[in-house]
Design a protein around this motif. Sequence first.
Motif, PDB file in Angstrom:
ATOM      1  N   VAL A  56       0.823  -1.206   0.000  1.00 53.97           N
ATOM      2  CA  VAL A  56       0.000   0.000   0.000  1.00 53.97           C
ATOM      3  C   VAL A  56       0.861   1.261   0.000  1.00 53.97           C
ATOM      4  O   VAL A  56       0.584   2.225  -0.724  1.00 53.97           O
ATOM      5  CB  VAL A  56      -0.961   0.001   1.208  1.00 53.97           C
ATOM      6  N   LEU A  57       1.916   1.267   0.798  1.00 55.44           N
ATOM      7  CA  LEU A  57       2.759   2.462   0.878  1.00 55.44           C
ATOM      8  C   LEU A  57       3.393   2.785  -0.475  1.00 55.44           C
ATOM      9  O   LEU A  57       3.453   3.951  -0.878  1.00 55.44           O
ATOM     10  CB  LEU A  57       3.840   2.284   1.941  1.00 55.44           C
ATOM     11  N   THR A  58       3.878   1.758  -1.172  1.00 50.67           N
ATOM     12  CA  THR A  58       4.451   2.016  -2.488  1.00 50.67           C
ATOM     13  C   THR A  58       3.372   2.428  -3.487  1.00 50.67           C
ATOM     14  O   THR A  58       3.620   3.250  -4.374  1.00 50.67           O
ATOM     15  CB  THR A  58       5.200   0.783  -3.007  1.00 50.67           C
ATOM     16  N   LEU A  59       2.166   1.879  -3.336  1.00 54.37           N
ATOM     17  CA  LEU A  59       1.077   2.251  -4.229  1.00 54.37           C
ATOM     18  C   LEU A  59       0.619   3.680  -3.980  1.00 54.37           C
ATOM     19  O   LEU A  59       0.214   4.385  -4.908  1.00 54.37           O
ATOM     20  CB  LEU A  59      -0.104   1.283  -4.045  1.00 54.37           C
ATOM     21  N   VAL A  60       0.692   4.146  -2.737  1.00 55.57           N
ATOM     22  CA  VAL A  60       0.364   5.536  -2.419  1.00 55.57           C
ATOM     23  C   VAL A  60       1.455   6.464  -2.931  1.00 55.57           C
ATOM     24  O   VAL A  60       1.194   7.539  -3.495  1.00 55.57           O
ATOM     25  CB  VAL A  60       0.189   5.712  -0.894  1.00 55.57           C
ATOM     26  N   TYR A  61       2.691   6.060  -2.738  1.00 57.08           N
ATOM     27  CA  TYR A  61       3.860   6.870  -3.116  1.00 57.08           C
ATOM     28  C   TYR A  61       3.875   7.204  -4.604  1.00 57.08           C
ATOM     29  O   TYR A  61       4.091   8.351  -5.004  1.00 57.08           O
ATOM     30  CB  TYR A  61       5.103   6.072  -2.727  1.00 57.08           C
ATOM     31  N   LEU A 232       8.969  -4.574 -14.094  1.00 53.21           N
ATOM     32  CA  LEU A 232       9.345  -5.887 -13.581  1.00 53.21           C
ATOM     33  C   LEU A 232       9.860  -5.799 -12.145  1.00 53.21           C
ATOM     34  O   LEU A 232       9.414  -6.540 -11.261  1.00 53.21           O
ATOM     35  CB  LEU A 232      10.410  -6.517 -14.474  1.00 53.21           C
ATOM     36  N   THR A 233      10.798  -4.884 -11.913  1.00 52.13           N
ATOM     37  CA  THR A 233      11.417  -4.800 -10.590  1.00 52.13           C
ATOM     38  C   THR A 233      10.387  -4.547  -9.498  1.00 52.13           C
ATOM     39  O   THR A 233      10.379  -5.217  -8.466  1.00 52.13           O
ATOM     40  CB  THR A 233      12.483  -3.690 -10.571  1.00 52.13           C
ATOM     41  N   LEU A 234       9.503  -3.582  -9.713  1.00 51.18           N
ATOM     42  CA  LEU A 234       8.546  -3.216  -8.665  1.00 51.18           C
ATOM     43  C   LEU A 234       7.359  -4.165  -8.590  1.00 51.18           C
ATOM     44  O   LEU A 234       6.584  -4.094  -7.628  1.00 51.18           O
ATOM     45  CB  LEU A 234       8.070  -1.777  -8.873  1.00 51.18           C
ATOM     46  N   SER A 235       7.205  -5.045  -9.562  1.00 52.76           N
ATOM     47  CA  SER A 235       6.180  -6.074  -9.423  1.00 52.76           C
ATOM     48  C   SER A 235       6.646  -7.175  -8.477  1.00 52.76           C
ATOM     49  O   SER A 235       5.845  -8.014  -8.051  1.00 52.76           O
ATOM     50  CB  SER A 235       5.831  -6.679 -10.793  1.00 52.76           C
ATOM     51  N   ILE A 236       7.926  -7.139  -8.122  1.00 49.95           N
ATOM     52  CA  ILE A 236       8.505  -8.135  -7.205  1.00 49.95           C
ATOM     53  C   ILE A 236       9.009  -7.485  -5.922  1.00 49.95           C
ATOM     54  O   ILE A 236       8.807  -8.012  -4.829  1.00 49.95           O
ATOM     55  CB  ILE A 236       9.658  -8.884  -7.910  1.00 49.95           C
ATOM     56  N   PHE A 237       9.639  -6.353  -6.036  1.00 50.97           N
ATOM     57  CA  PHE A 237      10.280  -5.665  -4.907  1.00 50.97           C
ATOM     58  C   PHE A 237       9.445  -4.449  -4.493  1.00 50.97           C
ATOM     59  O   PHE A 237       9.130  -3.619  -5.352  1.00 50.97           O
ATOM     60  CB  PHE A 237      11.693  -5.220  -5.319  1.00 50.97           C
ATOM     61  N   PRO A 238       9.067  -4.271  -3.218  1.00 45.57           N
ATOM     62  CA  PRO A 238       9.387  -5.147  -2.090  1.00 45.57           C
ATOM     63  C   PRO A 238       8.238  -6.069  -1.666  1.00 45.57           C
ATOM     64  O   PRO A 238       8.431  -6.960  -0.862  1.00 45.57           O
ATOM     65  CB  PRO A 238       9.666  -4.150  -0.977  1.00 45.57           C
ATOM     66  N   GLY A 239       6.993  -5.830  -2.185  1.00 45.33           N
ATOM     67  CA  GLY A 239       5.824  -6.537  -1.681  1.00 45.33           C
ATOM     68  C   GLY A 239       5.931  -8.045  -1.749  1.00 45.33           C
ATOM     69  O   GLY A 239       5.666  -8.753  -0.771  1.00 45.33           O
ATOM     70  N   PHE A 240       6.315  -8.577  -2.915  1.00 47.09           N
ATOM     71  CA  PHE A 240       6.441 -10.025  -3.090  1.00 47.09           C
ATOM     72  C   PHE A 240       7.437 -10.610  -2.099  1.00 47.09           C
ATOM     73  O   PHE A 240       7.217 -11.697  -1.540  1.00 47.09           O
ATOM     74  CB  PHE A 240       6.875 -10.322  -4.526  1.00 47.09           C
ATOM     75  N   LEU A 241       8.537  -9.901  -1.853  1.00 54.22           N
ATOM     76  CA  LEU A 241       9.584 -10.415  -0.981  1.00 54.22           C
ATOM     77  C   LEU A 241       9.132 -10.492   0.467  1.00 54.22           C
ATOM     78  O   LEU A 241       9.628 -11.322   1.242  1.00 54.22           O
ATOM     79  CB  LEU A 241      10.843  -9.536  -1.093  1.00 54.22           C
ATOM     80  N   TYR A 242       8.204  -9.637   0.870  1.00 57.51           N
ATOM     81  CA  TYR A 242       7.709  -9.663   2.243  1.00 57.51           C
ATOM     82  C   TYR A 242       6.542 -10.631   2.432  1.00 57.51           C
ATOM     83  O   TYR A 242       6.387 -11.226   3.494  1.00 57.51           O
ATOM     84  CB  TYR A 242       7.262  -8.261   2.676  1.00 57.51           C
ATOM     85  N   GLU A 243       5.708 -10.793   1.404  1.00 56.95           N
ATOM     86  CA  GLU A 243       4.449 -11.506   1.605  1.00 56.95           C
ATOM     87  C   GLU A 243       4.338 -12.833   0.871  1.00 56.95           C
ATOM     88  O   GLU A 243       3.446 -13.635   1.186  1.00 56.95           O
ATOM     89  CB  GLU A 243       3.274 -10.612   1.188  1.00 56.95           C
ATOM     90  N   ASN A 244       5.187 -13.098  -0.098  1.00 58.82           N
ATOM     91  CA  ASN A 244       4.982 -14.278  -0.946  1.00 58.82           C
ATOM     92  C   ASN A 244       6.130 -15.270  -0.946  1.00 58.82           C
ATOM     93  O   ASN A 244       6.128 -16.214  -1.738  1.00 58.82           O
ATOM     94  CB  ASN A 244       4.724 -13.842  -2.401  1.00 58.82           C
ATOM     95  N   GLY A 356       6.677   6.010 -14.236  1.00 54.78           N
ATOM     96  CA  GLY A 356       5.505   5.324 -14.777  1.00 54.78           C
ATOM     97  C   GLY A 356       5.653   3.819 -14.673  1.00 54.78           C
ATOM     98  O   GLY A 356       4.696   3.100 -14.359  1.00 54.78           O
ATOM     99  N   GLY A 357       6.865   3.318 -14.931  1.00 55.31           N
ATOM    100  CA  GLY A 357       7.130   1.899 -14.786  1.00 55.31           C
ATOM    101  C   GLY A 357       7.015   1.436 -13.343  1.00 55.31           C
ATOM    102  O   GLY A 357       6.468   0.360 -13.065  1.00 55.31           O
ATOM    103  N   ILE A 358       7.521   2.260 -12.427  1.00 55.78           N
ATOM    104  CA  ILE A 358       7.410   1.924 -10.999  1.00 55.78           C
ATOM    105  C   ILE A 358       5.952   1.842 -10.573  1.00 55.78           C
ATOM    106  O   ILE A 358       5.530   0.893  -9.899  1.00 55.78           O
ATOM    107  CB  ILE A 358       8.165   2.958 -10.145  1.00 55.78           C
ATOM    108  N   PHE A 359       5.148   2.833 -10.991  1.00 54.89           N
ATOM    109  CA  PHE A 359       3.733   2.838 -10.629  1.00 54.89           C
ATOM    110  C   PHE A 359       3.013   1.608 -11.176  1.00 54.89           C
ATOM    111  O   PHE A 359       2.242   0.947 -10.473  1.00 54.89           O
ATOM    112  CB  PHE A 359       3.070   4.119 -11.152  1.00 54.89           C
ATOM    113  N   SER A 360       3.289   1.270 -12.419  1.00 49.04           N
ATOM    114  CA  SER A 360       2.653   0.093 -13.024  1.00 49.04           C
ATOM    115  C   SER A 360       3.104  -1.189 -12.331  1.00 49.04           C
ATOM    116  O   SER A 360       2.301  -2.097 -12.090  1.00 49.04           O
ATOM    117  CB  SER A 360       2.989   0.022 -14.520  1.00 49.04           C
ATOM    118  N   GLY A 361       4.390  -1.260 -12.001  1.00 51.78           N
ATOM    119  CA  GLY A 361       4.898  -2.438 -11.308  1.00 51.78           C
ATOM    120  C   GLY A 361       4.287  -2.620  -9.937  1.00 51.78           C
ATOM    121  O   GLY A 361       3.950  -3.743  -9.530  1.00 51.78           O
ATOM    122  N   VAL A 362       4.140  -1.504  -9.214  1.00 50.46           N
ATOM    123  CA  VAL A 362       3.527  -1.554  -7.888  1.00 50.46           C
ATOM    124  C   VAL A 362       2.083  -2.046  -7.980  1.00 50.46           C
ATOM    125  O   VAL A 362       1.617  -2.828  -7.143  1.00 50.46           O
ATOM    126  CB  VAL A 362       3.587  -0.160  -7.221  1.00 50.46           C
TER     127      VAL A 362
END
Length: 375
Positions: A56-61, A232-244, A356-362
Amino acid sequence: MTLSIHNEAPRRLEGKFQAMVVCFILGLGSLVAWNSMLTVGDYYYTLFPRYHPLRVLTLVYQPFALGTMAILAYNESRINTRLRNLIGYSLFSVSTLLVLVLDLATSGKGGMGPYIGVCVLSACFGIADAHVQGGMVGDLSFMCPEFIQSFLAGLAASGALASGLRLLTKVGFENSKNGLRKGTTDLAAAGIHNETNHQVGFDAKIQDRLSNKQLVLQNIDLAAALFLIYVLTLSIFPGFLYENTGSHQLGTWYPLVLIAMYNVLDLISRYIPLIKCLTLESRKGILIAVLSRFLLIPAFYFTAKYGDQGWMIMLVSFLGLTNGYLTVCVFTIAPEGYKGPEQNALGNLLVLFLLGGIFSGVALDWLWLMGKSGF
């Protein structure tokens, strides 16, 4: 005359090295606060276990970073870049201080109120990031490539520094009462100290140049590459690393080690392009490498499901290695052949695509939760 020439060369090299150090420090100071927030994810998951805090924090950011960057890029030629950078660094400092104040005022308690407060501060970090990163990359784009490489290395170093400090605070406070919170507040205080010491900027001159549309069309391949790198990077880092990634022998250290490995390899890889023979200068080669990275998606999926922690650490390291290396390659070759004001504008536009890539990845990162209980 000959003696004067021989004396001048070492002075130029010394001056260039000093400038590279300054650029590195500016990069370090611009994202250390946000990376500090990411590396204390274990603390936020303790406070807000039902709210997916890192996702959520990255999605808000990101919407605030992307929206602000779009406005600034559109008006780049009319903006005082020095003032823009000072505003960004100042906002980083104030927001970092408020993260600490919020935690102290709520005595480290969870709940919706503190959670909303952290989200608001995350949005402030996004606005500050758009001011600083676009302004600095734009200005450094019409200087020598080593300057922009040093700034980008500083960005990665902020993550490595935050991870290192977080591991140290975990060692120091793990067995003490309320140790998780103590370690987090110490890390936030270190972030404040770093921010308040790096508030500087550069100015750009307004001259005739190609339009933003022309610059984007001429560099659409590099813009797309940056977008896809960070999707690609933000679709994995950091949410996936903490929760999956499940539970392993490292226990509570596991996500912290994964985050640290990503940050360290991201930092190291940003120095590889300084070796000329290892620099990827072909635009087609960069696109092929960027697209090949998407093979990491099934690799992460099957490793999380069937692999052990060693394989996951290796994958995360490779994710960081390719992220940093390709980012520097794109930003160092893009300004070639353009006039100063065009290089400045192009730097801003490329950062816009990066965000834009970061937002889409998040946003895509949430797809990992499909079918997971409690989503």
